[in-house]
Write a protein that holds these residues in place. Sequence first.
Motif, short mmCIF file in Angstrom:
data_model
loop_
_atom_site.label_atom_id
_atom_site.label_comp_id
_atom_site.label_asym_id
_atom_site.label_seq_id
_atom_site.Cartn_x
_atom_site.Cartn_y
_atom_site.Cartn_z
N GLU A 56 0.97 -1.25 -0.11
CA GLU A 56 0.10 0.07 0.10
C GLU A 56 0.91 1.16 -0.03
O GLU A 56 0.57 2.11 -0.60
N GLU A 57 2.08 1.31 0.87
CA GLU A 57 2.94 2.37 1.05
C GLU A 57 3.71 2.53 -0.21
O GLU A 57 3.54 3.86 -0.81
N TYR A 58 4.26 1.68 -0.99
CA TYR A 58 5.10 1.66 -2.17
C TYR A 58 3.92 1.90 -3.36
O TYR A 58 4.52 2.58 -4.31
N GLY A 59 3.01 1.39 -3.21
CA GLY A 59 1.87 1.49 -4.32
C GLY A 59 1.32 3.07 -4.59
O GLY A 59 1.53 3.40 -5.74
N TRP A 60 1.18 3.82 -3.53
CA TRP A 60 1.01 5.19 -3.70
C TRP A 60 2.26 5.80 -4.29
O TRP A 60 2.07 6.57 -4.97
N ARG A 61 3.34 5.37 -3.82
CA ARG A 61 4.65 6.19 -3.95
C ARG A 61 4.94 5.91 -5.68
O ARG A 61 5.45 6.83 -6.20
N PHE A 62 4.77 4.80 -6.02
CA PHE A 62 4.78 4.20 -7.43
C PHE A 62 3.86 5.02 -8.29
O PHE A 62 4.26 5.63 -9.33
N LEU A 99 10.78 13.54 -7.28
CA LEU A 99 9.83 12.80 -8.08
C LEU A 99 8.80 12.50 -7.15
O LEU A 99 8.98 11.91 -5.91
N GLY A 100 7.53 12.81 -7.62
CA GLY A 100 6.32 12.23 -6.65
C GLY A 100 6.21 13.12 -5.61
O GLY A 100 5.11 13.08 -4.92
N GLU A 101 7.00 14.38 -5.23
CA GLU A 101 6.49 15.24 -4.21
C GLU A 101 6.03 16.53 -4.81
O GLU A 101 6.62 17.16 -5.58
N TYR A 102 4.71 16.83 -4.40
CA TYR A 102 4.15 17.95 -4.99
C TYR A 102 3.94 18.94 -4.12
O TYR A 102 3.56 20.28 -4.50
N ASN A 103 4.12 18.78 -2.68
CA ASN A 103 3.86 19.76 -1.91
C ASN A 103 5.17 20.75 -1.41
O ASN A 103 5.18 21.64 -0.32
N GLU A 104 6.10 20.83 -2.10
CA GLU A 104 7.35 21.18 -1.84
C GLU A 104 7.37 22.88 -2.26
O GLU A 104 7.96 23.44 -1.64
N THR A 149 3.03 9.32 -12.16
CA THR A 149 2.32 10.38 -12.63
C THR A 149 2.97 11.59 -12.79
O THR A 149 3.07 12.45 -13.90
N ASP A 150 4.01 11.72 -11.90
CA ASP A 150 5.05 12.95 -12.10
C ASP A 150 5.73 12.83 -13.24
O ASP A 150 6.20 13.69 -14.00
N ILE A 151 6.32 11.76 -13.54
CA ILE A 151 7.30 11.58 -14.58
C ILE A 151 6.47 11.79 -15.89
O ILE A 151 6.90 12.33 -16.95
N PHE A 152 5.46 10.99 -16.38
CA PHE A 152 4.58 11.05 -17.42
C PHE A 152 3.59 12.04 -17.64
O PHE A 152 3.23 12.63 -18.75
#
Length: 88
Positions: free
Chosen positions: A18-24, A82-87, A29-32
């Motif tokens: 669950e944790e890594y699934g959300w991270r993946f 990557l994957g960090e949107y709140n920074e 989403t960030d990359i593509f």
Amino acid sequence: LILAVAFLLTSTSAQAAEEYGWRFAAVTTDIFIARPFTFLATILGGAIWTVSLPVTAPTKTSSEAFDALVRQPWQLTVDRELGEYNEM
């Protein structure tokens, strides 16, 4: 004992999945999606900034326009994890 070990292994792997699934999903989403759009926003912002120079240069606001139209989208594209949107 076997049931306890099986329960322990499945609950741990379910939590990890669950944790890594959300991270993946966030990284993918960030990359593509997010990075290509912020890169295009940087290019479009550069074009808009160039066109706006006759207006912003006499008023000495071209650096503010550059920050908003070019620098901020560029930072969103290359300066965050990557994957960090709140920074930013």
